[in-house]
Scaffold this motif. Structure first.
Motif, PDB file in Angstrom:
ATOM      1  N   GLN A   1       8.326 -27.044 110.291  1.00  0.00           N
ATOM      2  CA  GLN A   1       9.277 -26.269 109.496  1.00  0.00           C
ATOM      3  C   GLN A   1       8.795 -26.019 108.070  1.00  0.00           C
ATOM      4  OE1 GLN A   1      12.667 -28.824 110.282  1.00  0.00           O
ATOM      5  NE2 GLN A   1      13.563 -27.352 111.714  1.00  0.00           N
ATOM      6  N   LYS A   2       7.722 -26.688 107.679  1.00  0.00           N
ATOM      7  CA  LYS A   2       7.156 -26.465 106.339  1.00  0.00           C
ATOM      8  C   LYS A   2       6.318 -25.195 106.283  1.00  0.00           C
ATOM      9  CE  LYS A   2       6.720 -31.473 105.563  1.00  0.00           C
ATOM     10  NZ  LYS A   2       5.746 -32.587 105.355  1.00  0.00           N
ATOM     11  N   HIS A   3       5.861 -24.722 107.437  1.00  0.00           N
ATOM     12  CA  HIS A   3       4.968 -23.566 107.475  1.00  0.00           C
ATOM     13  C   HIS A   3       5.726 -22.252 107.348  1.00  0.00           C
ATOM     14  CE1 HIS A   3       1.571 -26.071 108.427  1.00  0.00           C
ATOM     15  NE2 HIS A   3       2.112 -26.516 109.543  1.00  0.00           N
ATOM     16  N   HIS A   4       5.038 -21.227 106.879  1.00  0.00           N
ATOM     17  CA  HIS A   4       5.645 -19.903 106.797  1.00  0.00           C
ATOM     18  C   HIS A   4       4.592 -18.842 107.130  1.00  0.00           C
ATOM     19  CE1 HIS A   4       4.103 -20.798 102.727  1.00  0.00           C
ATOM     20  NE2 HIS A   4       3.837 -19.512 102.644  1.00  0.00           N
ATOM     21  N   TYR A   5       5.073 -17.690 107.548  1.00  0.00           N
ATOM     22  CA  TYR A   5       4.195 -16.613 107.998  1.00  0.00           C
ATOM     23  C   TYR A   5       3.777 -15.749 106.821  1.00  0.00           C
ATOM     24  CZ  TYR A   5       2.616 -12.489 110.601  1.00  0.00           C
ATOM     25  OH  TYR A   5       1.872 -11.446 111.098  1.00  0.00           O
ATOM     26  N   ASP A   6       2.567 -15.963 106.375  1.00  0.00           N
ATOM     27  CA  ASP A   6       2.021 -15.240 105.220  1.00  0.00           C
ATOM     28  C   ASP A   6       0.506 -15.281 105.329  1.00  0.00           C
ATOM     29  OD1 ASP A   6       2.213 -14.244 102.247  1.00  0.00           O
ATOM     30  OD2 ASP A   6       0.832 -15.960 102.202  1.00  0.00           O
ATOM     31  N   GLN A   7      -0.149 -14.160 105.072  1.00  0.00           N
ATOM     32  CA  GLN A   7      -1.594 -14.074 105.280  1.00  0.00           C
ATOM     33  C   GLN A   7      -2.376 -15.033 104.378  1.00  0.00           C
ATOM     34  OE1 GLN A   7      -3.153 -10.100 105.329  1.00  0.00           O
ATOM     35  NE2 GLN A   7      -5.265 -10.759 105.555  1.00  0.00           N
ATOM     36  N   LYS A   8      -2.045 -15.068 103.103  1.00  0.00           N
ATOM     37  CA  LYS A   8      -2.763 -15.960 102.198  1.00  0.00           C
ATOM     38  C   LYS A   8      -2.565 -17.408 102.605  1.00  0.00           C
ATOM     39  CE  LYS A   8      -3.238 -17.148  97.299  1.00  0.00           C
ATOM     40  NZ  LYS A   8      -2.748 -16.871  95.919  1.00  0.00           N
ATOM     41  N   TYR A   9      -1.343 -17.771 102.954  1.00  0.00           N
ATOM     42  CA  TYR A   9      -1.041 -19.133 103.384  1.00  0.00           C
ATOM     43  C   TYR A   9      -1.771 -19.458 104.685  1.00  0.00           C
ATOM     44  CZ  TYR A   9       1.628 -23.165 105.063  1.00  0.00           C
ATOM     45  OH  TYR A   9       1.995 -24.395 105.544  1.00  0.00           O
ATOM     46  N   TYR A  10      -1.836 -18.484 105.596  1.00  0.00           N
ATOM     47  CA  TYR A  10      -2.520 -18.678 106.881  1.00  0.00           C
ATOM     48  C   TYR A  10      -3.968 -19.111 106.657  1.00  0.00           C
ATOM     49  CZ  TYR A  10      -4.973 -17.600 111.225  1.00  0.00           C
ATOM     50  OH  TYR A  10      -5.771 -17.690 112.340  1.00  0.00           O
TER      51      TYR A  10
ATOM     52  N   ARG B   1      -0.506 -28.035 112.227  1.00  0.00           N
ATOM     53  CA  ARG B   1      -1.448 -26.976 111.867  1.00  0.00           C
ATOM     54  C   ARG B   1      -1.910 -26.223 113.106  1.00  0.00           C
ATOM     55  NH1 ARG B   1      -7.118 -26.921 112.135  1.00  0.00           N
ATOM     56  NH2 ARG B   1      -8.129 -25.429 110.704  1.00  0.00           N
ATOM     57  N   PHE B   2      -2.252 -26.964 114.146  1.00  0.00           N
ATOM     58  CA  PHE B   2      -2.732 -26.363 115.390  1.00  0.00           C
ATOM     59  C   PHE B   2      -1.699 -25.389 115.968  1.00  0.00           C
ATOM     60  CE2 PHE B   2      -3.025 -26.367 120.022  1.00  0.00           C
ATOM     61  CZ  PHE B   2      -4.372 -26.128 120.250  1.00  0.00           C
ATOM     62  N   ILE B   3      -0.447 -25.812 116.038  1.00  0.00           N
ATOM     63  CA  ILE B   3       0.610 -24.964 116.606  1.00  0.00           C
ATOM     64  C   ILE B   3       0.886 -23.780 115.686  1.00  0.00           C
ATOM     65  CG2 ILE B   3       3.050 -24.875 117.265  1.00  0.00           C
ATOM     66  CD1 ILE B   3       2.758 -27.845 118.133  1.00  0.00           C
ATOM     67  N   TYR B   4       0.932 -24.020 114.382  1.00  0.00           N
ATOM     68  CA  TYR B   4       1.161 -22.919 113.433  1.00  0.00           C
ATOM     69  C   TYR B   4       0.090 -21.851 113.570  1.00  0.00           C
ATOM     70  CZ  TYR B   4       0.898 -20.281 109.108  1.00  0.00           C
ATOM     71  OH  TYR B   4       0.802 -19.250 108.203  1.00  0.00           O
ATOM     72  N   LEU B   5      -1.180 -22.253 113.567  1.00  0.00           N
ATOM     73  CA  LEU B   5      -2.265 -21.280 113.692  1.00  0.00           C
ATOM     74  C   LEU B   5      -2.189 -20.545 115.020  1.00  0.00           C
ATOM     75  CD1 LEU B   5      -5.266 -23.316 112.210  1.00  0.00           C
ATOM     76  CD2 LEU B   5      -3.956 -21.491 111.105  1.00  0.00           C
ATOM     77  N   ASN B   6      -1.844 -21.256 116.084  1.00  0.00           N
ATOM     78  CA  ASN B   6      -1.723 -20.643 117.396  1.00  0.00           C
ATOM     79  C   ASN B   6      -0.651 -19.550 117.411  1.00  0.00           C
ATOM     80  OD1 ASN B   6      -0.075 -20.941 120.241  1.00  0.00           O
ATOM     81  ND2 ASN B   6      -2.294 -20.939 120.533  1.00  0.00           N
ATOM     82  N   LYS B   7       0.437 -19.788 116.710  1.00  0.00           N
ATOM     83  CA  LYS B   7       1.552 -18.834 116.705  1.00  0.00           C
ATOM     84  C   LYS B   7       1.309 -17.646 115.776  1.00  0.00           C
ATOM     85  CE  LYS B   7       4.323 -21.304 119.352  1.00  0.00           C
ATOM     86  NZ  LYS B   7       4.722 -20.853 120.713  1.00  0.00           N
ATOM     87  N   THR B   8       0.391 -17.778 114.820  1.00  0.00           N
ATOM     88  CA  THR B   8       0.239 -16.739 113.803  1.00  0.00           C
ATOM     89  C   THR B   8      -1.152 -16.106 113.760  1.00  0.00           C
ATOM     90  OG1 THR B   8      -0.275 -18.439 112.143  1.00  0.00           O
ATOM     91  CG2 THR B   8       2.019 -17.739 112.312  1.00  0.00           C
TER      92      THR B   8
ATOM     93  N   ASN C   1       7.847 -11.142 113.604  1.00  0.00           N
ATOM     94  CA  ASN C   1       8.536 -12.377 113.220  1.00  0.00           C
ATOM     95  C   ASN C   1       8.149 -13.495 114.183  1.00  0.00           C
ATOM     96  OD1 ASN C   1      10.287 -14.131 111.909  1.00  0.00           O
ATOM     97  ND2 ASN C   1      12.032 -13.549 113.183  1.00  0.00           N
ATOM     98  N   PRO C   2       6.955 -14.047 114.026  1.00  0.00           N
ATOM     99  CA  PRO C   2       6.501 -15.076 114.971  1.00  0.00           C
ATOM    100  C   PRO C   2       7.377 -16.325 114.910  1.00  0.00           C
ATOM    101  CG  PRO C   2       5.068 -15.022 113.058  1.00  0.00           C
ATOM    102  CD  PRO C   2       5.988 -13.843 112.932  1.00  0.00           C
ATOM    103  N   LYS C   3       7.661 -16.887 116.075  1.00  0.00           N
ATOM    104  CA  LYS C   3       8.481 -18.102 116.150  1.00  0.00           C
ATOM    105  C   LYS C   3       7.566 -19.311 116.024  1.00  0.00           C
ATOM    106  CE  LYS C   3      12.553 -19.861 118.487  1.00  0.00           C
ATOM    107  NZ  LYS C   3      13.536 -19.604 119.569  1.00  0.00           N
TER     108      LYS C   3
END
Length: 271
Positions: free
Chosen positions: A79-88, A111-118, A141-143
């Motif tokens: 829940q700390k992650h957000h969808y943003d190119q610079k952050y990615y 990190r692994f799941i966040y990167l996978n989703k985005t 709007n990736p989940k």
């Protein structure tokens, strides 16, 4: 057991082929093995016990273990992650820093799941140094965190053995009456269709032959297996003494939408 689905996207994932797979699964077997677990779509569908899930990808296995053992902490970190190119790119490139070695298993799984989703097309690819190198993906709007499904997956993984190892490791564990589903990196149909970068080791023709040889030994041992692969000529040569069936598989991993139709794949069984 509550319904659940793969909590990650995976190249070659079998959610769209589940009907074909499930109707070929033996009606009874002792233990279930899946040595190329990836997204593990068939496992989530069957929820078999006892079961052993295996993969050579350490980050993937760590994510499964975190879902299994401490899903609530994983949800909090996701829940700390957000969808943003610079952050990615900041998160993606963290494995190039000295601090990454001190990250907890939960942080690495998050990190692994966040990167996978985005990331682009849900690919997993690493360079020769084992560093993740897939570019940013464009989504509406990736989940990033699916709380309900993660909790359901955690329940399904209770008492399941999850190992980081080669597919060859099952030979010492598996016995007559068990069932194994192999979903290896596919033999490419052409020079542009290869997706073998799940680990820095790759998966070459020699390894495909080693897998076939394992199937021959398992067959003699009385183990039933089902194996997915491409409809490449080499596949028909390697598995000529087993049952080979052609099935239609929707092809979704392609940068051009008009190239994403159906493609023939094969399902191989020894029963």
């Amino acid at each position: 057991m509550v319904d659940c689905k793969p909590f990650i996207k995976w190249v070659g994932g079998k959610r769209k082929l589940l009907t074909e797979l499930e109707k070929r699964v033996p009606s009874d077997f002792s233990a279930y093995f899946e040595p190329f677990m990836g997204g593990a779509a068939l496992f989530w569908q069957l929820k078999p016990k006892p079961a052993i899930l295996i993969d050579i990808n350490q980050e993937l296995v760590n994510a499964y273990r975190c879902v299994q053992q401490d899903v609530e902490a994983l949800i909090v970190d996701l829940q700390k992650h957000h969808y943003d190119q610079k952050y990615y790119y900041q998160i993606r490139n963290s494995d190039r820093t000295s601090d990454y070695a001190s990250w907890s298993n939960i942080q690495r799984a998050s990190r692994f799941i966040y990167l996978n989703k985005t990331c682009f097309n849900g690919l997993y690819r690493v360079n020769s140094k084992g560093q993740y190198n897939v570019p940013f993906g464009r989504y509406k709007n990736p989940k990033i965190v699916d709380i309900e499904n993660l909790r359901a997956c955690s329940l399904a993984l209770k008492d399941i053995e999850i190992l980081t190892d080669s597919f060859l490791s099952i030979e010492s564990k598996i016995t007559k009456g068990d069932f194994v589903y192999f979903d290896p990196p596919y033999i490419p149909l052409n020079t542009t269709s290869s997706f073998t970068g799940y680990s820095s080791q790759g998966f070459d023709t020699e390894t495909q032959i080693a897998l076939r040889d394992l199937c021959l030994r398992l067959n003699k041992k009385g183990v039933r297996f089902m194996l997915s692969n491409s409809a490449a000529p080499l596949v028909f040569d390697l598995y000529s003494e087993f049952q080979i069936e052609l099935v239609d598989m929707p092809r979704s991993i392609n940068s051009k939408g008009d190239k994403r139709g159906k493609i023939k794949e094969v399902l191989i069984t020894n029963y």
